[in-house]
Design an enzyme around this catalytic site. Structure first.
Site, mmCIF file in Angstrom:
data_model
loop_
_atom_site.group_PDB
_atom_site.id
_atom_site.type_symbol
_atom_site.label_atom_id
_atom_site.label_comp_id
_atom_site.label_asym_id
_atom_site.label_seq_id
_atom_site.Cartn_x
_atom_site.Cartn_y
_atom_site.Cartn_z
ATOM 1 N N ASN A 127 0.837 -1.192 0.000
ATOM 2 C CA ASN A 127 0.000 0.000 0.000
ATOM 3 C C ASN A 127 0.867 1.235 0.000
ATOM 4 O O ASN A 127 1.944 1.258 0.586
ATOM 5 C CB ASN A 127 -0.959 -0.011 1.194
ATOM 6 C CG ASN A 127 -0.331 0.569 2.442
ATOM 7 O OD1 ASN A 127 -0.239 1.780 2.595
ATOM 8 N ND2 ASN A 127 0.128 -0.305 3.332
ATOM 9 N N ILE A 129 -0.749 4.629 0.490
ATOM 10 C CA ILE A 129 -1.855 5.577 0.640
ATOM 11 C C ILE A 129 -1.308 6.998 0.692
ATOM 12 O O ILE A 129 -1.929 7.934 0.195
ATOM 13 C CB ILE A 129 -2.660 5.269 1.932
ATOM 14 C CG1 ILE A 129 -3.028 3.785 1.998
ATOM 15 C CG2 ILE A 129 -3.882 6.147 2.032
ATOM 16 C CD1 ILE A 129 -3.854 3.259 0.879
ATOM 17 N N ASN A 185 4.004 7.162 14.316
ATOM 18 C CA ASN A 185 4.549 6.536 13.123
ATOM 19 C C ASN A 185 5.809 7.305 12.777
ATOM 20 O O ASN A 185 5.726 8.428 12.274
ATOM 21 C CB ASN A 185 3.510 6.615 11.995
ATOM 22 C CG ASN A 185 4.070 6.228 10.651
ATOM 23 O OD1 ASN A 185 5.223 5.814 10.542
ATOM 24 N ND2 ASN A 185 3.268 6.362 9.613
ATOM 25 N N CYS A 188 8.584 8.089 8.758
ATOM 26 C CA CYS A 188 8.314 9.206 7.853
ATOM 27 C C CYS A 188 9.627 9.931 7.604
ATOM 28 O O CYS A 188 10.513 9.918 8.459
ATOM 29 C CB CYS A 188 7.345 10.194 8.495
ATOM 30 S SG CYS A 188 5.801 9.470 8.990
ATOM 31 N N THR A 251 5.259 -1.336 8.006
ATOM 32 C CA THR A 251 5.425 -2.092 6.767
ATOM 33 C C THR A 251 6.870 -2.011 6.283
ATOM 34 O O THR A 251 7.640 -1.166 6.720
ATOM 35 C CB THR A 251 4.526 -1.544 5.662
ATOM 36 O OG1 THR A 251 4.827 -0.154 5.500
ATOM 37 C CG2 THR A 251 3.067 -1.717 6.008
ATOM 38 N N GLY A 275 0.982 -8.003 5.695
ATOM 39 C CA GLY A 275 0.350 -9.309 5.530
ATOM 40 C C GLY A 275 1.226 -10.442 6.025
ATOM 41 O O GLY A 275 2.299 -10.219 6.596
ATOM 42 N N THR A 324 -3.699 -6.167 8.005
ATOM 43 C CA THR A 324 -4.124 -6.608 6.679
ATOM 44 C C THR A 324 -5.175 -7.718 6.719
ATOM 45 O O THR A 324 -6.073 -7.749 5.881
ATOM 46 C CB THR A 324 -2.883 -7.075 5.903
ATOM 47 O OG1 THR A 324 -1.953 -5.986 5.866
ATOM 48 C CG2 THR A 324 -3.221 -7.496 4.496
#
Lengths: 384, 297
Positions: A127, A129, A185, A188, A251, A275, A324
């Site tokens: 992903n 996003i 998070n 970044c 991720t 996942g 996921t």
């Protein structure tokens, strides 16, 4: 005489999600609410063990702040996969969850990356996003009042590109009813440092954690990146800077191609892999981190079954986030809570806490006297 | 279950339940039509909405697969889906046998909005795009409207069988190689119908939809349609609202790689004139003027 197999049912008799609107704020639950409900027993069958000795799945994710973040169970939903908690409400009993991590929130609104943004990969998905979100003020306006009426705590996931960004966002969240805590998070780009991710740089990770710590008394989780060369350094820096807990892992960067167009498939070229493919990596990071920090670890990465939950607990995690796997099975977290309860009951465990760290070299002994395994940064196959 | 009052635009609540496969048939090479018994779906579903189906655990696939409702039979409690085998998920689906069950999440997304005053409905489909607009043919006929379907395919072998359409539908075919019907694109046929049609509804590849949207943009001027409104200029409905869509001459059903399908992951966006729009939540049906057609999406 062989004892009957234990059967534990934690699903409620009547739709509890009515509580979404109706429950007055009760932030600190002391025991698994699901156990208050009558268990499935029949008159002529002796009560199963679980009914006599209820399993306590509660877990304190901020031991330094007593009562600030005690979850009724260790099954959370991961940021970015559950929106703001309202999207799945028609098909998921959200009040049964341990906690909800909301979509990554930034200071200003972000439109996110160009589409396509997701694609399936072997045993996982990518992903990109791009942190599309309406900005922290809009998130507070739109959802905080609703969250405050929920029984399930909501952790706001915060992202930024400078320490000031993080601090400003967290200051706005501080003291807002309905915000139970903050998850940073830090995967970044740190614009002030040439765009290197905070999570890959021990000093930056420590600095952003410390700055946020000074800005708020909210329970503070910081999310590790699996891309760090040595996650132990980063984890130590985060703990030293005053984080209440560590979530691991974010991720892992990857990409996919569109063979017809002979171009990268994702609009943003790179995406984050999540996942089942990520589970062994997450397990390794949790295992390494648990040997160097004393604060709770919330495991993320490929949780899709009770086995995954048990693996992460035994490797040293206090709780897990489902991400996921929700897309295929939105009701998985509810089921995992029931399965974990049944597992503990069947093995005579009073709490899942007895499992935490049991597979570590120290067997879960206090941090000071811990035996340690060699770090993965020295190579996975070659032993000197 | 949530006790909040339904929003004015709300359609039937999504549910997560099983459907039983009743019939499966390969209607075109590699394209399957499957009918499922799912009264809980057919009761509330509308044309343009979709269902998100789960492949089995052992498939190793981590995402569900979204399919538009191809037909919705409220009386028999059945819905059907039409898909092309393109990968592991659809391959598994094509191998399902009657009696087997499929876990479905739906109905999802927002439906086509037909203006109550519309008498003539124009449907435009490119290839598998027929799956997106097929249900609207039934819905429009049920309400006494006239329906024309313009269908485009690469070649005659891929043309949707007319036997699967209601008799009342005027069915016009275009093929890229001229092997059946008009030789050229389906969009070439639109000018012949733009005066007749009160509203048009399209589904197909992105370039086709962009071309139709471009045609539709100039329609008002060509037809001499004046937008005078009511006294005082009238009310302007906000972009994307049901009311605004109902007034739009062209509505399109968009496609995008999808994650959660309930609006949580923001994975399935297409670029709109008003920023990114989630296909699963704001769509899959959009008024043509909501989409930023020049941006690749």
């Amino acid at each position: 005489v062989k004892r009957k197999k234990s059967v534990v049912t934690v699903r409620h008799a009547a739709g509890t999600s009515r509580l979404i609107e109706a429950t007055p704020g009760r932030r600190k639950a002391t025991r698994a609410r699901s156990l208050d409900a009558p268990l499935a027993t029949s008159a002529d069958v002796p009560a199963p063990r679980a009914a006599r000795e209820p399993v306590d799945l509660s877990i304190d994710l901020a031991p330094a702040r007593p009562g600030a973040l005690v979850l009724v169970n260790p099954i959370l939903v991961a940021s970015g996969t559950f929106g703001y908690g309202v999207e799945y409400a028609d098909v998921v009993d959200i009040q049964a969850l341990g906690a909800i991590c909301c979509k990554g929130t930034t200071l200003k609104s972000r439109v996110g990356n160009p589409p396509p943004r997701v694609t399936e990969t072997p045993a996982g998905m990518l992903n990109s996003i791009g942190l599309q979100n309406p900005g922290v003020d809009a998130v507070i306006d739109k959802y905080a009042a609703l969250w405050a009426r929920w029984q399930v705590p909501v952790l706001v996931n915060v992202a930024g590109e400078s320490i000031e960004d993080y601090v400003t966002v967290v200051r706005r969240l501080d003291g807002v009813p309905g915000v139970a805590g903050v998850e940073l998070n830090i995967s970044c780009p740190n614009v002030g440092k040439g765009g290197l991710q905070f999570a890959l740089d021990r000093e930056a990770a420590g600095a952003v954690t410390a700055a946020v710590r000074r800005a708020t008394d909210l329970p503070l989780l910081v999310k590790l990146s699996p891309a760090a060369v040595d996650v132990r350094e980063i984890a130590r820096a985060i703990e030293g800077a005053g984080a209440d807990a560590i979530s691991a892992i974010n991720t892992l960067s990857g990409m996919a191609l569109d063979r017809d167009r002979r171009r990268p498939l994702l609009g943003n070229t790179y995406g984050g892999l999540s996942g089942p493919a990520l589970k062994p990596i997450g397990l390794r990071v949790v295992y390494e981190t648990a040997q160097v920090v004393s604060i709770p670890i919330v495991a993320i990465g490929g949780v899709g079954s009770l086995d995954d939950v048990l693996d992460y607990l035994m490797a040293g995690a206090s709780a897990v986030q489902v991400g996921t796997a929700l897309f295929a099975d939105p009701q998985l977290p509810e089921r995992l809570i029931g399965e974990l309860t049944a597992y503990c009951a069947a093995r005579g465990l009073a709490s899942h806490r007895e499992l935490i760290g049991s597979a570590l070299p120290s067997g879960g002994a206090p941090a000071a006297r811990r035996a340690k395994d060699r770090p993965s940064s020295k190579g996975a196959e070659y032993r000197p | 279950m949530a006790s909040s009052a339904p929003a004015p635009d709300a359609t039937a609540r999504m549910q997560l339940r099983d459907g039983e496969l009743l019939a499966t048939r390969e209607i075109l090479p590699g394209q399957w039509l499957q009918t499922y018994a799912a009264p809980w779906l057919s009761a509330g579903a509308r044309a343009g909405q979709f269902v998100h189906v789960r492949t089995p655990d052992w498939s190793g696939l981590v995402l569900r697969r979204p399919f538009s409702f191809n037909t919705i039979d409220r009386i028999r409690g059945e819905v059907s889906i039409h898909f092309r085998v393109t990968g592991k998920g659809t391959e598994w689906l094509a191998r399902m046998r009657p009696g087997e069950r499929l876990e479905m999440l739906g109905p999802l997304g927002r439906p086509f909005e037909v203006d109550p005053r519309t008498r003539h409905v124009l449907l435009l489909a490119g290839g598998l795009g027929i799956a997106g607009v097929r249900a609207l043919a039934d819905e429009a006929l049920e309400t006494g409207r006239r329906v024309a379907l313009l269908f485009g395919a690469a070649t005659a072998a891929e043309v949707y069988p007319s036997s699967l359409l209601p008799d009342e539908v005027e069915y016009v075919v275009a093929t890229d190689d001229g092997s059946l019907g008009h030789h050229g694109y389906v969009t070439d046929l639109v000018p012949g119908y733009e005066a007749w049609a009160d509203q048009a509804f399209a589904c197909g590849p992105h370039p086709m939809l962009a071309a139709v949207a471009k045609l539709a943009g100039g329609r008002d001027a060509r037809m001499g349609v004046a937008r005078l409104g009511r006294k005082g200029g009238g009310r302007v409905d906000p972009l994307g609202s049901t009311a605004a869509r109902r007034k739009a001459w062209l509505q399109v059903s968009m496609e995008q790689n999808m994650g959660c399908a309930v609006g949580a992951c923001l994975g399935c966006v297409v670029m709109g004139t008003d920023g990114p729009q989630r296909v699963c939540r704001e769509g899959p049906v959009f008024a043509a003027d909501e989409i930023a057609w020049d941006e690749r999406s």
